[in-house]
Write a protein that holds these residues in place. Structure first.
Motif, mmCIF file in Angstrom:
data_model
loop_
_atom_site.group_PDB
_atom_site.id
_atom_site.type_symbol
_atom_site.label_atom_id
_atom_site.label_comp_id
_atom_site.label_asym_id
_atom_site.label_seq_id
_atom_site.Cartn_x
_atom_site.Cartn_y
_atom_site.Cartn_z
ATOM 1 N N ASP A 1 -26.431 67.531 27.787
ATOM 2 C CA ASP A 1 -25.061 67.138 27.479
ATOM 3 C C ASP A 1 -24.995 66.184 26.291
ATOM 4 O OD1 ASP A 1 -23.532 68.529 29.508
ATOM 5 O OD2 ASP A 1 -24.474 67.213 30.963
ATOM 6 N N ASP A 2 -26.050 65.395 26.104
ATOM 7 C CA ASP A 2 -26.046 64.442 24.989
ATOM 8 C C ASP A 2 -25.928 65.155 23.647
ATOM 9 O OD1 ASP A 2 -28.587 65.506 25.522
ATOM 10 O OD2 ASP A 2 -29.634 63.781 24.667
ATOM 11 N N VAL A 3 -26.775 66.155 23.413
ATOM 12 C CA VAL A 3 -26.756 66.831 22.111
ATOM 13 C C VAL A 3 -25.616 67.834 22.000
ATOM 14 C CG1 VAL A 3 -29.160 66.448 21.516
ATOM 15 C CG2 VAL A 3 -28.552 68.436 22.924
ATOM 16 N N ILE A 4 -25.226 68.469 23.127
ATOM 17 C CA ILE A 4 -24.107 69.409 23.080
ATOM 18 C C ILE A 4 -22.814 68.679 22.750
ATOM 19 C CG2 ILE A 4 -22.618 70.875 24.521
ATOM 20 C CD1 ILE A 4 -25.148 71.800 25.989
ATOM 21 N N SER A 5 -22.610 67.539 23.379
ATOM 22 C CA SER A 5 -21.318 66.869 23.287
ATOM 23 C C SER A 5 -21.226 65.861 22.160
ATOM 24 C CB SER A 5 -21.000 66.176 24.611
ATOM 25 O OG SER A 5 -21.003 67.102 25.667
ATOM 26 N N MET A 6 -22.337 65.197 21.832
ATOM 27 C CA MET A 6 -22.271 64.150 20.805
ATOM 28 C C MET A 6 -23.545 64.096 19.983
ATOM 29 S SD MET A 6 -22.633 60.624 23.052
ATOM 30 C CE MET A 6 -23.185 59.703 21.607
ATOM 31 N N GLY A 7 -24.116 65.268 19.718
ATOM 32 C CA GLY A 7 -25.368 65.314 18.965
ATOM 33 C C GLY A 7 -25.258 64.719 17.571
ATOM 34 N N GLY A 8 -24.125 64.918 16.911
ATOM 35 C CA GLY A 8 -23.946 64.352 15.577
ATOM 36 C C GLY A 8 -23.826 62.843 15.615
ATOM 37 N N THR A 9 -23.082 62.323 16.586
ATOM 38 C CA THR A 9 -22.939 60.878 16.753
ATOM 39 C C THR A 9 -24.268 60.251 17.146
ATOM 40 O OG1 THR A 9 -20.632 61.210 17.420
ATOM 41 C CG2 THR A 9 -21.646 59.085 17.966
ATOM 42 N N PHE A 10 -24.994 60.894 18.028
ATOM 43 C CA PHE A 10 -26.342 60.488 18.429
ATOM 44 C C PHE A 10 -27.198 60.318 17.170
ATOM 45 C CE2 PHE A 10 -29.900 61.896 21.637
ATOM 46 C CZ PHE A 10 -30.751 60.921 21.144
ATOM 47 N N ASP A 11 -27.181 61.326 16.325
ATOM 48 C CA ASP A 11 -27.964 61.294 15.085
ATOM 49 C C ASP A 11 -27.550 60.120 14.202
ATOM 50 O OD1 ASP A 11 -29.813 62.341 13.140
ATOM 51 O OD2 ASP A 11 -28.098 63.177 12.053
ATOM 52 N N ARG A 12 -26.243 59.896 14.079
ATOM 53 C CA ARG A 12 -25.738 58.785 13.271
ATOM 54 C C ARG A 12 -26.220 57.436 13.814
ATOM 55 N NH1 ARG A 12 -20.624 59.908 10.707
ATOM 56 N NH2 ARG A 12 -21.092 61.552 9.203
ATOM 57 N N LEU A 13 -26.145 57.275 15.127
ATOM 58 C CA LEU A 13 -26.536 56.002 15.745
ATOM 59 C C LEU A 13 -27.995 55.679 15.461
ATOM 60 C CD1 LEU A 13 -24.703 56.490 19.160
ATOM 61 C CD2 LEU A 13 -24.172 54.723 17.471
ATOM 62 N N VAL A 14 -28.859 56.709 15.543
ATOM 63 C CA VAL A 14 -30.285 56.497 15.265
ATOM 64 C C VAL A 14 -30.490 56.211 13.786
ATOM 65 C CG1 VAL A 14 -32.576 57.549 15.301
ATOM 66 C CG2 VAL A 14 -31.016 57.906 17.224
ATOM 67 N N GLU A 15 -29.879 57.023 12.926
ATOM 68 C CA GLU A 15 -30.040 56.853 11.469
ATOM 69 C C GLU A 15 -29.560 55.486 10.998
ATOM 70 O OE1 GLU A 15 -28.159 59.927 9.268
ATOM 71 O OE2 GLU A 15 -29.893 61.279 9.361
ATOM 72 N N GLN A 16 -28.529 54.961 11.627
ATOM 73 C CA GLN A 16 -27.954 53.693 11.200
ATOM 74 C C GLN A 16 -28.647 52.481 11.830
ATOM 75 O OE1 GLN A 16 -23.764 54.374 11.968
ATOM 76 N NE2 GLN A 16 -23.580 55.815 10.255
ATOM 77 N N GLY A 17 -29.783 52.733 12.496
ATOM 78 C CA GLY A 17 -30.678 51.658 12.893
ATOM 79 C C GLY A 17 -30.368 50.963 14.202
ATOM 80 N N HIS A 18 -29.577 51.573 15.060
ATOM 81 C CA HIS A 18 -29.268 50.931 16.344
ATOM 82 C C HIS A 18 -30.361 51.215 17.372
ATOM 83 C CE1 HIS A 18 -25.321 49.821 14.849
ATOM 84 N NE2 HIS A 18 -25.204 51.059 14.363
ATOM 85 N N ASP A 19 -30.426 50.368 18.375
ATOM 86 C CA ASP A 19 -31.417 50.515 19.450
ATOM 87 C C ASP A 19 -30.845 51.477 20.486
ATOM 88 O OD1 ASP A 19 -33.478 50.221 21.249
ATOM 89 O OD2 ASP A 19 -32.803 48.262 21.990
ATOM 90 N N VAL A 20 -31.063 52.765 20.265
ATOM 91 C CA VAL A 20 -30.428 53.818 21.066
ATOM 92 C C VAL A 20 -31.326 54.215 22.233
ATOM 93 C CG1 VAL A 20 -29.471 56.147 21.040
ATOM 94 C CG2 VAL A 20 -29.224 54.667 19.026
#
Length: 635
Positions: free
Chosen positions: A373-392
């Motif tokens: 569900d993480d990648v289906i529903s918010m995979g792009g946001t997930f990617d942004r959060l990691v790329e922008q340096g947050h502790d995900v």
């Protein structure tokens, strides 16, 4: 005469659109208890008169909480069922009583095994009666109901075809108990319980419309936004055999009990300004302006005074002054939901952004009910959060093991056996799967294997998105681990597991699935577990700095006016999200829980994200490739 339980002033606002008495509640918990108490009141009144109480009962997910409360009333408050005679609406045909998908099994599991009803007073259509005897059997079932004076109370659910019982479109007003062929949509909706639509029987035995309509009192339950469209047609549409539930408009003592999601298409809920004068708060203003823009196919900034006046919103203009002023205000409200920085943009003015700019590096938990569900529903946001340096951190709440087909599990078991020929556990798995029948529940070892398949697919996807393995958490909430579609009730153990992770990470952001239309209910239980955990933890100091964002899954998206954070995706990010979903190979190419949509999950996700972007663009905002949408939850 309607029950006193549902006749409190202000609970029902009759409008010129509505033809059936209905009451809307925030969720299903409270009204289910009220229905159970109406039934218990009826039973006790009949006991005082030394009369039988004849109940028509329904199956499916809608009445489960009603039955739970009736069991509690029996065990804790002395409600006796000794004078109760029950008739169930329907049963699949053919169907063995011992089959875990049978309605016979359902009723005993949820009610009859737990109360003092006499076995001879239980009537459930027999799914194994011979074809030669079926017509006479149905006649006798009907006669038995009539001999008792008809049904005192009939409990109903509703299918997406508008069926009540299994009275599918085309059913006649005077129809009686009979055999019927099930609509394809009905079989698709039942598919999760049967582990695939091909396993769902094509026929059923059902009480007729005439039988139901002869009941002295009828209560219909409908929960969730997947019932909203058919509820609107039933309550506001014309009586037609194409929507059999509309026949209930002609019953003098019927009440529909709805939750907010099921009521959302009713005119008084969806467009209240067409019904009565409104108290215009900011949320309702945005809803109305978006609706008007979509209705007239105009961008918001092109709406005119006459557009508002001609569509029931003159009162809104009186408050706001002019269309120009209102349009600018609502346009800016939507504009401020858009951000490429889902955890806030560092060193930026955040007064017009959906998220805070500080702290610059946030701790984030993404809760995923199933392992995709993480990648289906918010995979792009997930990617942004990691790329922008947050502790995900990603937390997979359930193992997802029941969604792995036996064929996939057998394939992996045989590969393992090739590597380890002497492994007895693997051989036991192969033997079980090779001889498994419909009624076999997966062994612990098989469930473990299926869970490992989902777990390793998840790790492949999170590694692709550059998340470290130590930031991936597999919670395996106990409520899910039954090996069947039916899950346990949520427990303190489930909630404690959620609490511990939140306390350990102390997040600034939590993302969770707010999609309550999930076809087998796991999303709702996982969301409830989070809400219970948040309620218990909210007094902790760190929780004052924690914001919760809800995403929706593969089935539905937030309405535009509900969106509080819209994260645009570039074409490259759409492709990256697609590849992340592809790592969940067991959920591709004929997934077990497809729902009513034959598209694969990655296609649904892309189509939904592109549609959200198009809606924003049609309203006059920027033209993005795709948008993922979120709504904030305030606890």
């Amino acid at each position: 005469m309607k029950s006193l339980v549902f006749s409190r002033p202000g609970m029902f606002e009759e409008t010129r659109f509505e033809k059936i008495h209905n009451i809307i509640f925030e969720d299903s918990q409270t009204p289910s208890k009220l229905v159970a108490h109406e039934i218990s009141q009826l039973i006790r009144n009949k006991q005082q008169k030394k009369e039988f109480c004849v109940l028509g009962l329904a199956t499916g997910s809608s009445p489960i909480k009603v039955y739970e409360e009736l069991v509690r009333l029996h065990k804790e408050e002395g409600l006796s069922f000794s004078n109760v005679i029950t008739f169930n609406l329907d049963e699949y045909y053919p169907m063995d009583k011992g089959n875990i998908q049978s309605y016979f099994y359902f009723m005993y599991e949820h009610l009859f095994n737990h109360v003092d009803i006499l076995p001879e007073n239980i009537n459930i259509p027999d799914g194994k009666v011979s074809a030669e005897d079926l017509q006479q059997y149905c006649i006798d079932y009907e006669r038995k109901i009539k001999a008792l004076g008809g049904l005192d109370f009939q409990l109903l659910g509703i299918g997406r075809t508008g069926h009540i019982g299994f009275n599918e479109p085309g059913s006649h007003y005077n129809s009686s108990t009979r055999s019927i062929t099930l609509d394809h949509i009905t079989r698709v909706d039942a598919a999760p319980a049967f582990l695939g639509v091909d396993n769902v029987p094509r026929k059923a035995i059902t009480m007729g419309i005439g039988t139901v309509m002869s009941a002295k009192r009828i209560v219909l339950l409908a929960w969730g936004n997947n019932k909203a469209e058919i509820i609107q047609k039933t309550i506001e549409g014309n009586v037609t055999s194409e929507v059999p539930a509309t026949y209930l408009q002609n019953h003098s003592n019927t009440t529909f009990i709805l939750d907010e999601e099921a009521s959302k298409e009713l005119t008084r809920v969806k467009t209240p300004w067409l019904v009565t004068s409104c108290r215009w708060n900011d949320s309702l203003k945005l809803k109305a302006v978006v609706w008007l823009s979509e209705l007239l196919n105009k961008s918001i900034l092109k709406l005119t005074d006459s557009d508002y006046n001609n569509n029931g919103m003159s009162g809104l203009l009186t408050e706001e002054g002019t269309a120009y002023d209102l349009n600018i205000k609502m346009f800016n409200t939507l504009q401020h939901t858009i951000t490429g920085w889902p955890a806030g943009k560092p060193n930026a003015d955040d007064s017009k952004r959906p998220e805070r700019s500080t702290p610059e590096r946030k701790r984030v938990i993404i809760f995923s009910p199933h392992p995709d569900d993480d990648v289906i529903s918010m995979g792009g946001t997930f990617d942004r959060l990691v790329e922008q340096g947050h502790d995900v951190h990603v937390a997979y709440q359930t193992s997802g093991n029941i969604a792995v087909s036996d064929e996939d599990a057998l394939k992996f078991a045989e590969i393992t056996q090739s590597l380890c020929p002497d492994c007895s556990e693997t051989q036991n798995i192969i033997s079980f799967l090779s001889s498994k029948t419909k009624n076999n529940i997966d062994t612990v070892a098989v469930r473990k294997l299926k869970g490992l398949i989902r777990r390793n697919e998840s790790l492949s996807a999170t590694r692709y998105l550059n998340l470290n393995d130590e930031n991936v958490h597999f919670l395996d909430l106990p409520f899910y681990e039954t090996g069947t579609i039916k899950k346990k009730n949520i427990s303190n153990e489930d909630i404690s597991i959620m609490e511990k992770l939140i306390v350990d990470i102390k997040p600034h952001q939590i993302y969770a699935a707010g999609d309550l239309a999930d076809p087998h209910g796991t999303h709702k239980v996982c969301l409830d577990a989070l809400f219970y955990a948040l309620e218990k933890l909210k007094k902790n100091d760190f929780m004052s700095d924690c914001w919760v964002w809800l995403y929706r899954g593969a089935w539905h998206e937030w309405d535009t006016y509900q969106i509080e954070m819209a994260v645009p995706l570039s074409p490259d990010q759409v492709l990256k999200k697609r590849r992340a979903i592809f790592y969940h190979q067991s959920q591709k190419d004929g997934v077990m829980f497809q729902g009513d949509d034959s598209r694969e999950f990655w296609v649904r996700a892309e189509d939904r994200n592109r549609l959200t972007a198009k809606k924003y663009n049609d309203l006059g905002l920027a033209d993005y490739e795709a948008i993922e949408a979120f709504k904030r939850y305030h606890f």
